[in-house]
Design an enzyme around this catalytic site. Structure first.
Site, PDB file in Angstrom:
ATOM      1  N   TRP A 130       0.944  -0.939   0.100  1.00 35.99           N
ATOM      2  CA  TRP A 130       0.571   0.130   0.277  1.00 35.99           C
ATOM      3  C   TRP A 130       1.015   1.093   0.204  1.00 35.99           C
ATOM      4  O   TRP A 130       1.635   1.311   0.781  1.00 35.99           O
ATOM      5  CB  TRP A 130      -0.974  -0.080   1.052  1.00 35.99           C
ATOM      6  CG  TRP A 130      -2.324   1.339   0.873  1.00 35.99           C
ATOM      7  CD1 TRP A 130      -2.816   1.509   0.805  1.00 35.99           C
ATOM      8  CD2 TRP A 130      -2.017   1.789   2.802  1.00 35.99           C
ATOM      9  NE1 TRP A 130      -3.382   1.958   0.827  1.00 35.99           N
ATOM     10  CE2 TRP A 130      -3.555   2.705   1.924  1.00 35.99           C
ATOM     11  CE3 TRP A 130      -0.913   1.663   4.146  1.00 35.99           C
ATOM     12  CZ2 TRP A 130      -3.671   4.068   2.943  1.00 35.99           C
ATOM     13  CZ3 TRP A 130      -1.564   2.284   4.630  1.00 35.99           C
ATOM     14  CH2 TRP A 130      -2.707   3.699   4.882  1.00 35.99           C
ATOM     15  N   ASP A 211      -0.009  -5.550   9.527  1.00 33.69           N
ATOM     16  CA  ASP A 211      -1.365  -4.552   8.763  1.00 33.69           C
ATOM     17  C   ASP A 211      -2.668  -5.365   8.776  1.00 33.69           C
ATOM     18  O   ASP A 211      -2.530  -6.175   7.638  1.00 33.69           O
ATOM     19  CB  ASP A 211      -1.283  -3.743   7.916  1.00 33.69           C
ATOM     20  CG  ASP A 211      -2.081  -3.305   7.541  1.00 33.69           C
ATOM     21  OD1 ASP A 211      -3.585  -2.714   7.915  1.00 33.69           O
ATOM     22  OD2 ASP A 211      -2.497  -1.671   6.422  1.00 33.69           O
ATOM     23  N   LYS A 246     -13.032  -1.228   6.995  1.00 33.62           N
ATOM     24  CA  LYS A 246     -14.152  -3.131   5.612  1.00 33.62           C
ATOM     25  C   LYS A 246     -14.789  -3.409   6.324  1.00 33.62           C
ATOM     26  O   LYS A 246     -15.926  -3.576   5.490  1.00 33.62           O
ATOM     27  CB  LYS A 246     -12.869  -2.978   5.160  1.00 33.62           C
ATOM     28  CG  LYS A 246     -11.559  -2.383   5.418  1.00 33.62           C
ATOM     29  CD  LYS A 246     -11.580  -0.895   3.711  1.00 33.62           C
ATOM     30  CE  LYS A 246     -10.385  -0.969   3.956  1.00 33.62           C
ATOM     31  NZ  LYS A 246      -9.552   0.164   3.061  1.00 33.62           N
TER      32      LYS A 246
HETATM   33  C1  LMR Z   1      -6.981   1.544  -0.571  1.00 34.92           C
HETATM   34  O1  LMR Z   1      -6.189   0.879  -0.470  1.00 34.92           O
HETATM   35  O2  LMR Z   1      -7.061   1.760  -1.903  1.00 34.92           O
HETATM   36  C2  LMR Z   1      -7.531   2.252   0.590  1.00 34.92           C
HETATM   37  O3  LMR Z   1      -6.946   1.718   2.097  1.00 34.92           O
HETATM   38  C3  LMR Z   1      -8.143   2.986   0.932  1.00 34.92           C
HETATM   39  C4  LMR Z   1      -6.587   4.207   1.109  1.00 34.92           C
HETATM   40  O4  LMR Z   1      -6.944   5.338   1.929  1.00 34.92           O
HETATM   41  O5  LMR Z   1      -6.076   3.889   0.408  1.00 34.92           O
END
Ligand code: LMR
Length: 397
Positions: A130, A211, A246
């Site tokens: 992420w 996470d 979520k």
């Molecule tokens: C995502 O990865 O789309 C979600 O976790 C929302 C975000 O804050 O990035």
């Protein structure tokens, strides 16, 4: 005073979601942000959450501040959810949990704490991860590196290369891991792989930072906590940031928690104190409404099973969409193996689409994906899946 500032380039996920909102094309499809949409394209308010809120409204007597570490009922409920109610480490007082402002807030508080108290430690994140992980750790002043993870050739995991990289790290290195439903790839470790990885982390004295943002979207609420419970039962010192955004569909409530599993109760007490100091310097205390929802839903004997079946329904709808997308694509592009859509888990899949193909999907078909090729499978519905598959086939063909 501020005219020298660099312009903000925007966030790759949130800015894309804003662009989608502004797109006037009626047939547009949002596969960008990690949000669960139902088959009608709505972000649901779960019935269990609605009922919890009604009860809270009826019972509300004060809106005073919560303690720095958050609401005790919520923190206890989170510990039982993550670690299982019978874990000896819980009874020994080795685990501390704070309510945080979403799991993002937890991740950042944990990163600030680590920078202060393990200043020589650097962080390793999966390649890819992420986007915000790197930004948060670097924002805390921690150097960030990557370990091998996603195998583009198979749509699976480079487990051996991952282990080789982690084996070579200095002790006390911070290893960020996705406990389930890897974001952005949807590629998770098997249980046997977690078992081997946890042995390696313990032998090398590394510090796992988990996470857990999508609990319940992989294989089930308890199944998705496998890595957390395994590490706790093997006596590792580690950290978990978890989210209810979520799993309870309460994105804007900012409901999350941060837990540290320590060596003993004395260490846990010290950790809790310094985490409180970190929070006080940041946002002082977490929101009361989020705590009320989470505590009620997790502990009420009627709401808890109702929530569990709502989570199961969301998970199963995503699985059904994976199967439908796979079936249509396999028929339309017969030479290509799309099996990864079936094996990847959770809200996301790495489609294998290039940035240029993602751009074409947006421009020509109003289908929005993150430019890395990540799609949020929860944005598919019975009403759009055929058209999305057709659009994918068009740019792949
Ligand atoms: C995502 O990865 O789309 C979600 O976790 C929302 C975000 O804050 O990035």
């Amino acid at each position: 005073m501020f005219s020298h500032l660099d312009p903000y380039a925007g966030d790759p996920i949130l800015s894309l979601n804003e662009a989608y909102q502004k797109d006037p094309r009626p047939h547009k499809v949002n596969l960008s942000i990690g949000i669960y949409f139902d088959d009608a394209g709505r972000i649901p308010v779960l019935a269990s959450v609605r009922e919890a809120e009604a009860q809270m409204l009826a019972a509300a007597s004060t809106k005073s501040y919560l303690p720095i570490e958050g609401d005790p009922a919520m923190r206890n409920a989170v510990q039982a959810l993550l670690f299982g109610a019978d874990l000896p480490a819980l009874k020994d007082g080795r685990i501390v949990t704070l309510q945080t402002v979403g799991s993002s807030g937890g991740l950042k508080v944990g990163a600030d704490f680590l920078r202060r108290w393990l200043p020589a430690s650097e962080a390793w994140v999966s390649d890819p991860t992420w986007d915000n992980h790197r930004a948060m750790f670097e924002g805390a002043g921690i150097r960030v590196h990557t370990y091998p993870y996603y195998d583009a050739a198979t749509g699976g995991l480079k487990f051996d290369a991952m282990c080789d990289a982690l084996r070579s790290l200095p002790p006390r290195s911070i290893v960020l891991l996705h406990a389930c439903c890897h974001n952005p790839t949807g590629v998770d470790l098997t249980r046997a792989q977690w078992d081997a990885l946890v042995r390696l982390l313990a032998e090398r004295g590394l510090l796992p930072y988990l996470d857990l943002a999508y609990q319940g979207y992989g294989d089930g609420i308890d199944d998705d906590a496998y890595a957390v419970r395994l590490m706790a039962s093997r006596g590792l010192t580690f950290i978990v940031a978890n989210s209810f955004s979520k799993s309870m569909s309460v994105y804007g409530e900012r409901a999350g928690a941060l837990s540290f599993v320590c060596t003993d109760a004395r260490e846990a007490e010290l950790v809790l104190g310094q985490l409180k100091a970190t929070v006080r310097r940041n946002y002082s205390s977490p929101p009361i409404h989020a705590a009320g929802i989470v505590a009620r839903v997790l502990t009420d004997p009627t709401l808890r099973p109702q929530w569990e079946s709502e989570v199961a329904a969301m998970r199963e709808r995503i699985l059904a969409m994976r199967q439908r997308l796979h079936a249509v694509l396999a028929a339309k592009v017969p030479g290509r193996d799309f099996g990864y859509f079936l094996t990847q888990r959770g809200m996301f899949s790495y489609t294998g689409l290039t940035g240029a193909q993602v751009d074409r999907l947006r421009d020509e078909s109003a289908v929005y994906l993150v430019r890395s090729g990540r799609m949020c499978v929860a944005g598919l519905s019975m009403g759009n899946v055929e058209r999305v598959a057709q659009a994918f086939a068009g740019v792949l063909g």
